[in-house]
Structure formats: C-alpha cells, structure tokens
Motif scaffolding. Structure first.
Motif, PDB file in Angstrom:
ATOM      1  N   ASP A  16       0.860  -1.175   0.000  1.00 44.94           N
ATOM      2  CA  ASP A  16       0.000   0.000   0.000  1.00 44.94           C
ATOM      3  C   ASP A  16       0.905   1.237   0.000  1.00 44.94           C
ATOM      4  OD1 ASP A  16      -1.621   2.131   0.610  1.00 44.94           O
ATOM      5  OD2 ASP A  16      -2.155   1.421   2.611  1.00 44.94           O
ATOM      6  N   PRO A  17       0.798   2.109  -1.010  1.00 45.57           N
ATOM      7  CA  PRO A  17       1.746   3.235  -1.090  1.00 45.57           C
ATOM      8  C   PRO A  17       1.660   4.182   0.110  1.00 45.57           C
ATOM      9  CG  PRO A  17      -0.009   3.502  -2.709  1.00 45.57           C
ATOM     10  CD  PRO A  17      -0.157   2.122  -2.135  1.00 45.57           C
ATOM     11  N   PHE A  18       0.473   4.338   0.712  1.00 44.02           N
ATOM     12  CA  PHE A  18       0.361   5.220   1.884  1.00 44.02           C
ATOM     13  C   PHE A  18       1.103   4.603   3.073  1.00 44.02           C
ATOM     14  CE2 PHE A  18      -3.609   6.603  -0.353  1.00 44.02           C
ATOM     15  CZ  PHE A  18      -3.202   7.902  -0.597  1.00 44.02           C
ATOM     16  N   ALA A  19       0.992   3.271   3.207  1.00 42.39           N
ATOM     17  CA  ALA A  19       1.693   2.603   4.308  1.00 42.39           C
ATOM     18  C   ALA A  19       3.204   2.696   4.093  1.00 42.39           C
ATOM     19  CB  ALA A  19       1.250   1.148   4.397  1.00 42.39           C
ATOM     20  N   LEU A  20       3.634   2.551   2.856  1.00 40.12           N
ATOM     21  CA  LEU A  20       5.074   2.652   2.580  1.00 40.12           C
ATOM     22  C   LEU A  20       5.558   4.080   2.843  1.00 40.12           C
ATOM     23  CD1 LEU A  20       7.699   1.395   1.681  1.00 40.12           C
ATOM     24  CD2 LEU A  20       7.020   1.779  -0.711  1.00 40.12           C
ATOM     25  N   PHE A  21       4.749   5.077   2.429  1.00 41.33           N
ATOM     26  CA  PHE A  21       5.135   6.462   2.724  1.00 41.33           C
ATOM     27  C   PHE A  21       5.277   6.659   4.230  1.00 41.33           C
ATOM     28  CE2 PHE A  21       4.569  10.806   3.917  1.00 41.33           C
ATOM     29  CZ  PHE A  21       5.409  11.475   3.042  1.00 41.33           C
ATOM     30  N   ASP A  22       4.304   6.161   4.997  1.00 43.31           N
ATOM     31  CA  ASP A  22       4.362   6.289   6.468  1.00 43.31           C
ATOM     32  C   ASP A  22       5.652   5.696   7.020  1.00 43.31           C
ATOM     33  OD1 ASP A  22       1.921   7.479   6.613  1.00 43.31           O
ATOM     34  OD2 ASP A  22       0.856   5.721   7.392  1.00 43.31           O
ATOM     35  N   ALA A  23       5.996   4.507   6.533  1.00 42.27           N
ATOM     36  CA  ALA A  23       7.199   3.824   7.042  1.00 42.27           C
ATOM     37  C   ALA A  23       8.454   4.629   6.697  1.00 42.27           C
ATOM     38  CB  ALA A  23       7.272   2.422   6.456  1.00 42.27           C
ATOM     39  N   TRP A  24       8.540   5.110   5.472  1.00 33.39           N
ATOM     40  CA  TRP A  24       9.718   5.890   5.070  1.00 33.39           C
ATOM     41  C   TRP A  24       9.776   7.219   5.820  1.00 33.39           C
ATOM     42  CZ3 TRP A  24      11.537   5.662  -0.719  1.00 33.39           C
ATOM     43  CH2 TRP A  24      11.841   4.325  -1.043  1.00 33.39           C
ATOM     44  N   MET A 170      -3.077  17.745  -1.318  1.00 36.68           N
ATOM     45  CA  MET A 170      -2.914  17.051  -2.594  1.00 36.68           C
ATOM     46  C   MET A 170      -3.506  15.659  -2.493  1.00 36.68           C
ATOM     47  SD  MET A 170       0.193  15.872  -4.981  1.00 36.68           S
ATOM     48  CE  MET A 170       0.393  17.510  -5.579  1.00 36.68           C
ATOM     49  N   THR A 171      -4.444  15.384  -3.377  1.00 38.08           N
ATOM     50  CA  THR A 171      -4.975  14.028  -3.509  1.00 38.08           C
ATOM     51  C   THR A 171      -4.141  13.342  -4.585  1.00 38.08           C
ATOM     52  OG1 THR A 171      -7.162  14.852  -2.994  1.00 38.08           O
ATOM     53  CG2 THR A 171      -7.033  12.666  -4.007  1.00 38.08           C
ATOM     54  N   PRO A 172      -3.339  12.357  -4.193  1.00 34.40           N
ATOM     55  CA  PRO A 172      -2.408  11.797  -5.179  1.00 34.40           C
ATOM     56  C   PRO A 172      -3.054  10.816  -6.148  1.00 34.40           C
ATOM     57  CG  PRO A 172      -2.075  10.744  -3.056  1.00 34.40           C
ATOM     58  CD  PRO A 172      -3.146  11.776  -2.849  1.00 34.40           C
ATOM     59  N   LEU A 173      -2.617  10.899  -7.391  1.00 30.12           N
ATOM     60  CA  LEU A 173      -2.980   9.885  -8.385  1.00 30.12           C
ATOM     61  C   LEU A 173      -1.749   9.081  -8.774  1.00 30.12           C
ATOM     62  CD1 LEU A 173      -5.509  11.813 -10.663  1.00 30.12           C
ATOM     63  CD2 LEU A 173      -5.993  10.200  -8.802  1.00 30.12           C
ATOM     64  N   ALA A 174      -0.568   9.534  -8.318  1.00 27.65           N
ATOM     65  CA  ALA A 174       0.672   8.788  -8.559  1.00 27.65           C
ATOM     66  C   ALA A 174       1.620   9.025  -7.390  1.00 27.65           C
ATOM     67  CB  ALA A 174       1.323   9.240  -9.861  1.00 27.65           C
ATOM     68  N   ILE A 175       2.242   7.949  -6.923  1.00 21.97           N
ATOM     69  CA  ILE A 175       3.270   8.042  -5.876  1.00 21.97           C
ATOM     70  C   ILE A 175       4.402   7.114  -6.294  1.00 21.97           C
ATOM     71  CG2 ILE A 175       3.809   7.838  -3.417  1.00 21.97           C
ATOM     72  CD1 ILE A 175       0.900   8.017  -2.728  1.00 21.97           C
ATOM     73  N   GLU A 176       5.594   7.683  -6.380  1.00 19.41           N
ATOM     74  CA  GLU A 176       6.730   6.880  -6.851  1.00 19.41           C
ATOM     75  C   GLU A 176       7.859   6.870  -5.832  1.00 19.41           C
ATOM     76  OE1 GLU A 176       8.219   7.747 -10.848  1.00 19.41           O
ATOM     77  OE2 GLU A 176      10.199   7.301 -10.004  1.00 19.41           O
ATOM     78  N   PHE A 177       8.354   5.697  -5.549  1.00 24.02           N
ATOM     79  CA  PHE A 177       9.407   5.514  -4.541  1.00 24.02           C
ATOM     80  C   PHE A 177      10.708   5.144  -5.243  1.00 24.02           C
ATOM     81  CE2 PHE A 177       5.347   4.707  -2.607  1.00 24.02           C
ATOM     82  CZ  PHE A 177       5.439   5.295  -1.362  1.00 24.02           C
ATOM     83  N   TRP A 178      11.778   5.767  -4.793  1.00 15.78           N
ATOM     84  CA  TRP A 178      13.126   5.521  -5.352  1.00 15.78           C
ATOM     85  C   TRP A 178      14.053   5.227  -4.195  1.00 15.78           C
ATOM     86  CZ3 TRP A 178      18.063   7.254  -4.753  1.00 15.78           C
ATOM     87  CH2 TRP A 178      18.957   7.178  -5.838  1.00 15.78           C
ATOM     88  N   GLN A 179      14.745   4.126  -4.317  1.00 15.19           N
ATOM     89  CA  GLN A 179      15.661   3.696  -3.261  1.00 15.19           C
ATOM     90  C   GLN A 179      17.039   3.466  -3.866  1.00 15.19           C
ATOM     91  OE1 GLN A 179      15.330   2.524   0.375  1.00 15.19           O
ATOM     92  NE2 GLN A 179      17.493   2.904  -0.126  1.00 15.19           N
ATOM     93  N   ASP A 180      18.028   4.112  -3.276  1.00 11.45           N
ATOM     94  CA  ASP A 180      19.406   3.880  -3.715  1.00 11.45           C
ATOM     95  C   ASP A 180      19.813   2.422  -3.484  1.00 11.45           C
ATOM     96  OD1 ASP A 180      22.271   5.353  -4.108  1.00 11.45           O
ATOM     97  OD2 ASP A 180      22.447   3.766  -2.602  1.00 11.45           O
ATOM     98  N   ARG A 181      20.468   1.828  -4.448  1.00 12.15           N
ATOM     99  CA  ARG A 181      21.028   0.470  -4.300  1.00 12.15           C
ATOM    100  C   ARG A 181      22.478   0.499  -4.760  1.00 12.15           C
ATOM    101  NH1 ARG A 181      17.122  -3.817  -4.545  1.00 12.15           N
ATOM    102  NH2 ARG A 181      18.878  -5.120  -3.950  1.00 12.15           N
TER     103      ARG A 181
END
Ligand SMILES: Cc1cc2nc3c(=O)[nH]c(=O)nc-3n(C[C@H](O)[C@H](O)[C@H](O)COP(=O)(O)O)c2cc1C
Length: 207
Positions: A16-24, A170-181
């Motif tokens: 769930d992108p909202f849950a991932l945002f919360d965690a980050w 803002m009501t999001p229609l797109a959420i993108e996560f980027w993680q350095d590897r």
C-alpha cells in the motif's frame, strides 16, 4: 558485480503506497538532521510554465498530503489557475526519493483555523504580516508590520487567521518511490490510480 548478492530482488515489493510512505517518513524523522517534512512543491501556470519551492508537510493520510501557505502568493495564484501539482521528498540520509502527483484543493476553514492557531504566536504574527511573494521596499516595512500586529494581538495571545492564509491538500494519483542500491542499480516503483476511489496498481521502473 562484487559479492554474491547480485541485487536481483527488489527492495520495493508491491504494497500500500500510503503505508510505505508512512514507514519511510517515520525513518526520515529518525535520521534526517532537520526538516524531514520539507518537500519541493511544483506548480505551473495555466499555460504550463512551471515553478518550484520548498514547503513543509503538515498532515498526511489516505486523504492526501497537506501544506500551509498564503493563497495570494505566486504558488497560490498558480494553484488557483491550475490545480495540478507535484511534490518531492528527498531524504538524503536514507538515499531515498518520493514523488507525488495529483490535484490540490484548499483545506476546510475549520482545518486552516485549527492549524493556524496551533502555531506559536510569533509565527502567527509573521505570516499574517507577510504579503508573501509581493515586492517589499525594505525589510523595515515588514518588521514594522510585525511589530504593529504583535502589539495589537499580544493580549489576546492569538492573531485572527487571514482568510488567504490557508492549506492545500494534494490528492495523489501517482506516488513513486526511489531507493538507492549499490552500483547505481537503484530501485523504483511507481503506483498509479485512475481516480481517488480507484485501486492502486504499480510497476517497477528502470532507474
Ligand atoms: C525548508 C523550507 C520550508 C518552507 N516551508 C514553507 C511552507 O510550509 N509554506 C510556505 O508558504 N513557504 C514555505 N517556505 C518558503 C517557500 O519555499 C517560498 O519561498 C514561499 O512560499 C514563496 O513561494 P512562492 O513565491 O512560489 O509562492 C519554505 C522554505 C524552505 C526552505
């Protein structure tokens, strides 16, 4: 590639992108040296000319991402003529980026009042005295306005909220996560949905 871990598993399994945002965001609060809630806000004129500046995230949840500002500012004018906008977090300590896109709508009067009056008296004075984004003939003009408001409302302990000092969600229609590897083989996952009530779908993207 060095080592036996070839990084074949994504660090961003579908969730769930909202849950991932919360965690980050919770991790950023622990690790960022200051302002983990600072985000770039990109707006554009009706004609599509972009502008970007930092604002502070003051609330978030499944209904969206909220910041507060002066609706008479440059950004306020652009939002009024074009509600499409984008937000960007870059948490350097975590080497992470989150991009959010959607439409902005003003928060309710009750929400704006509650947030404005939750701020310190000096902050209420400073923002009520500011014609944000308008030309200022000298800093003294601003500090004189601050002093006048401070004297006027000091006994009351709070300043009436100027109606143009408000928040946007803002009501999001797109959420993108980027993680350095390692080895710049970064991970990206983009979540999109067709409308506020629709389900999220996601895909990995080449970094
Ligand atoms: C870290 C940081 C946080 C900021 N937070 C806010 C904010 O929450 N609201 C705001 O109106 N301006 C904030 N500002 C100032 C804005 O970046 C900008 O200068 C101001 O809002 C005027 O922008 P505009 O002329 O594009 O409307 C912040 C600046 C920085 C550097």
């Amino acid at each position: 590639m060095p080592g036996s871990d070839r990084g074949e598993e994504t660090a961003l399994p579908e969730t769930d992108p909202f849950a991932l945002f919360d965690a980050w965001f919770a991790e950023a609060r622990q690790s960022e040296p200051n302002d983990p809630n600072a985000m770039a806000l990109a707006t554009a004129t009706r004609g599509g000319a972009p502008s970007v500046r930092m604002v502070l995230l003051k609330g978030h949840g499944e209904d969206g991402f909220v910041f507060y500002t002066n609706a008479h500012s440059r950004k306020g004018g652009e939002i009024a003529s074009n509600p499409q906008a984008a937000l960007l977090f870059h948490w350097k300590s975590l080497r992470r980026q989150v991009r959010i896109e959607g439409r902005l709508a003003e928060v309710s009067v009750a929400e704006a009042d509650a947030y404005f009056h939750s701020r310190a008296f000096v902050s209420q004075v400073g923002s009520a005295a500011s014609d944000q984004s308008r030309p200022l003939d000298g800093r003294r003009t601003y500090t004189d306005r601050v002093e006048a408001l401070r004297e006027r409302y000091e006994d009351a302990g709070e300043v009436p909220r100027p109606s143009h000092w408000t928040g946007f969600r803002m009501t999001p229609l797109a959420i993108e996560f980027w993680q350095d590897r390692p080895n710049r083989l970064h991970d990206r996952r983009r979540y999109t949905r067709a409308g506020e009530e629709e389900a999220w779908t996601s895909t990995l993207l080449y970094p």
